[in-house]
Scaffold this motif. Structure first.
Motif, PDB file in Angstrom:
ATOM      1  N   LYS A 130       0.788  -1.194   0.014  1.00 51.86           N
ATOM      2  CA  LYS A 130      -0.028  -0.028  -0.121  1.00 51.86           C
ATOM      3  C   LYS A 130       0.658   1.201  -0.151  1.00 51.86           C
ATOM      4  O   LYS A 130       0.615   2.283  -0.690  1.00 51.86           O
ATOM      5  N   LYS A 131       1.827   1.265   0.797  1.00 54.40           N
ATOM      6  CA  LYS A 131       2.904   2.484   0.809  1.00 54.40           C
ATOM      7  C   LYS A 131       3.432   2.387  -0.461  1.00 54.40           C
ATOM      8  O   LYS A 131       3.605   3.812  -0.901  1.00 54.40           O
ATOM      9  N   LYS A 134       1.038   4.067  -2.932  1.00 54.26           N
ATOM     10  CA  LYS A 134       0.808   5.435  -2.603  1.00 54.26           C
ATOM     11  C   LYS A 134       1.996   6.461  -3.159  1.00 54.26           C
ATOM     12  O   LYS A 134       1.729   7.546  -3.527  1.00 54.26           O
ATOM     13  N   LYS A 135       3.046   5.964  -3.206  1.00 55.77           N
ATOM     14  CA  LYS A 135       4.356   6.411  -3.874  1.00 55.77           C
ATOM     15  C   LYS A 135       4.452   6.515  -5.303  1.00 55.77           C
ATOM     16  O   LYS A 135       4.867   7.334  -5.797  1.00 55.77           O
ATOM     17  N   GLU A 153      -2.135  -4.534  -7.111  1.00 54.94           N
ATOM     18  CA  GLU A 153      -3.436  -3.884  -6.572  1.00 54.94           C
ATOM     19  C   GLU A 153      -4.865  -4.622  -6.925  1.00 54.94           C
ATOM     20  O   GLU A 153      -5.700  -4.760  -6.158  1.00 54.94           O
ATOM     21  N   LEU A 158      -7.101  -2.876  -1.052  1.00 59.13           N
ATOM     22  CA  LEU A 158      -6.522  -1.910  -0.576  1.00 59.13           C
ATOM     23  C   LEU A 158      -7.228  -1.048   0.315  1.00 59.13           C
ATOM     24  O   LEU A 158      -6.292   0.095   0.631  1.00 59.13           O
TER      25      LEU A 158
END
Length: 159
Positions: A130-131, A134-135, A153, A158
């Motif tokens: 998830k991180k 997000k990046k 994903e 998520l």
């Protein structure tokens, strides 16, 4: 410089040496792993799988980040190999060039769940995934270059 960043818990093996290296045209394999970097037997064993067309560097995560961020190495065509989602997250934070991570193989382990035929992840892996998403980093599953890309994903929740 980095042609592919690959997570594979086997690190260097036939699929990597005989499928990915020729497909990507890489001339340098970098295995970034803190444990293996300090294990002479593992380094020797992995060296046996090195294709003749590529050099092999085995180093810690910190040393790999330093090496891959050094402009004097930009001429290399690198296949970066790591063995965990956690290490992918660490290196993605330290190496701005990493924009995509290939999930090649993560065998089942305690508390993991299979999300594809060769990828088993834990809840901690999902947090790092998830991180990474997000990046803005692409996370894709392919064992060999001829497989179709499948986005990680699409295989996890998520939320």
């Amino acid at each position: 410089m980095i042609k592919l960043t690959r997570i594979d818990d086997r690190l260097l093996h036939g699929q990597v040496a005989f499928a990915w290296v020729p497909a990507l045209g890489t001339n340098c394999l970098v295995i970034a792993n803190n444990k293996v970097a300090n294990d002479e037997f593992m380094k020797l064993t992995l060296g046996l799988a090195r294709p003749a067309t590529s050099s092999l560097l085995i180093m810690s995560l910190k040393d790999a980040a330093t090496f891959l961020n050094d402009d004097k190495n930009k001429h290399l065509k690198v296949l970066l190999i790591i063995n965990s989602v956690k290490d992918a997250y660490t290196l993605a934070n330290d190496i701005p060039e990493i924009k995509s991570v290939n999930f090649g193989g993560l065998r089942s382990k305690k508390d993991s769940k299979l999300i594809s035929k060769a990828i088993a992840i834990t809840d901690d892996d999902i947090l790092d995934i998830k991180k990474l998403i997000k990046k803005g980093i692409e996370l894709e599953i392919r064992q060999v270059p001829t497989d179709s890309k499948q986005l990680v994903e699409n295989f996890i929740d998520l939320n």
